[in-house]
Design an enzyme around this catalytic site. Sequence first.
Site, PDB file in Angstrom:
ATOM      1  N   GLU A 166      41.316  40.442  39.411  1.00  0.00           N
ATOM      2  CA  GLU A 166      41.676  41.802  39.938  1.00  0.00           C
ATOM      3  C   GLU A 166      42.850  41.653  41.242  1.00  0.00           C
ATOM      4  OE1 GLU A 166      37.832  43.742  40.585  1.00  0.00           O
ATOM      5  OE2 GLU A 166      37.558  43.773  38.454  1.00  0.00           O
ATOM      6  N   GLU A 188      35.644  40.914  31.920  1.00  0.00           N
ATOM      7  CA  GLU A 188      34.482  41.740  32.601  1.00  0.00           C
ATOM      8  C   GLU A 188      34.311  43.059  31.921  1.00  0.00           C
ATOM      9  OE1 GLU A 188      34.475  41.985  37.036  1.00  0.00           O
ATOM     10  OE2 GLU A 188      35.577  39.929  37.172  1.00  0.00           O
TER      11      GLU A 188
HETATM   12  O1  AHR Z   1      31.146  41.757  38.446  1.00  0.00           O
HETATM   13  C1  AHR Z   1      31.322  42.117  39.430  1.00  0.00           C
HETATM   14  C2  AHR Z   1      32.567  42.386  40.222  1.00  0.00           C
HETATM   15  O2  AHR Z   1      33.167  43.231  39.525  1.00  0.00           O
HETATM   16  C3  AHR Z   1      33.526  41.425  40.039  1.00  0.00           C
HETATM   17  O3  AHR Z   1      33.466  40.195  41.092  1.00  0.00           O
HETATM   18  C4  AHR Z   1      34.943  41.930  40.289  1.00  0.00           C
HETATM   19  O4  AHR Z   1      35.757  41.167  39.352  1.00  0.00           O
HETATM   20  C5  AHR Z   1      34.682  43.142  39.553  1.00  0.00           C
HETATM   21  O5  AHR Z   1      35.261  44.306  40.419  1.00  0.00           O
END
Ligand code: AHR
Length: 507
Positions: free
Chosen positions: A177, A306
């Site tokens: 991110e 994710e």
């Molecule tokens: O999964 C939780 C968080 O969500 C992670 O650390 C981040 O990459 C995302 O914003």
Amino acid sequence: MSTGPARVVINLDLPGPTISRHLYGHFAEHLGRCIYGGLWVGEDSPLPNTGGIRSDVVEALKALHIPNLRWPGGCFADDYHWRDGIGPRETRPRMVNSHWGDVIEDNSFGTHEFMALCELLGAQPYVSGNVGSGTVREMSEWIEYLTRGDDSPMAGLRRRNGRDEPWTVPFWGLGNEGWGCGGNLRGDAFADLARQYATYVRDHGDNTVYRIAAGANADDYAWTESLMKALGPVEKTSTPVFQAVSFHYYTMSGDWQDKGEATSFTEDEYYRTIAQAHRVEELLTRHSTVMDRRDPHRRIGLVLDEWGTWWNVEEGTNPGFLYQQNTLRDALVASLHFDAFHRHADRLVMANIAQTVNVLQAMILTDPDTGALVLTPTYHVFEMNTGHHDAAALTAHVLDDQTRDSDGLTVPLLSASASTTGDTALVSLSNLDAGQARSVVLDLRGREMREHRARILTAPTLQSHNSPETPEAVRPRPHEALTPHPRGLLVDLPAHSYVTVSLTLGA
Ligand code: AHR
């Protein structure tokens, strides 16, 4: 409203792209009780463990055949300095986990512990390197430490820490991110950094690394364009400096301020959730389209590292720990994602649900006081889908007119996908209707169906979930409601249910 049988047409003799098992990948961050208490209890724990890794959790996860495990973050990855997590545990420096609860991290779970966990699970490591606050040298030395076999400085250090043989590390993340917690950078600036860091993540010995540049937030197609532009035109014979770009997408029924409750939700909130989960299809299509312009031969992989549901945290728990319950609704969100993943198997090379234990849409929840372990409805969808791993995708044409409008989106109420391996096929069917049972004709063409067997995951309500008191409220059972049909099979799907049909095929 018509509730006549829907039709799902599958040409069993037209196998498509391989559904990489890596679409069933996982993610374990130093966040809340995912690592500490979830996967790692330490060698002195009264709970059975192997070198500190919780045995019952490993046993349960092994049934999922986890193909890869992403670690140590997430946002945590861009704060993590790997040298703090090697050597004798009692002398490892401590740090503040500023993203997740502002708690002290003692680094007792580090590189060696992670690699031991991967070995126990039979999962391939996907290490997320620190671009946000680390250095190029730090990342370069980490891959050397992990994968080099000779007497190089980092290989020597690894040996002094008790590991003689180099490990295999096939997947490497360049940051996380970068547009947010990973440095608040602009797309083009991050893309240049990704090029630079990727250069120093070297292939040592036999280890070949697949470098994944941290990608977009949901529908930020401009970010994907920045990364692709930085690679330049990708020809059939070129050797791109990184091999994949990622993106992240979370499903919620509300917004980032009020994401919705995990277990107490209305029917409207349920359909809003399903509408949001459906969006993943559009995101996959549009990120792929951006990539196609510069990479027409599809050499660069798309990675959704994710995904999953994100609800308001469970009352009474640390808000920074992201602990949430998991209902039948979460299971249907997962099944919808997998159907979309299978349809995009030609570009999507990996996906990682967030996260494995005790955080967000987890497979396993553990009780912090008693240690009791509970398998979630989402766990069961992963387990029911293991037959899709590395199988050839089959197109499942869904012919159905039942939809629901929610959030300005029209949501189909039936979802399906299918795959084949040798003389078998696996069909996944989700009836997303909150209240109506459906019948579906599986119109099976091209090969003879010899045998069939089905399993179902459903429960009295969408809110049904498992807990230490009722660990099996939502679990798969054999499904007998299948009858032969001139076109193949007639399958009855109760309201809000997930069914897998395993077929044995003839010529
Ligand atoms: O999964 C939780 C968080 O969500 C992670 O650390 C981040 O990459 C995302 O914003």
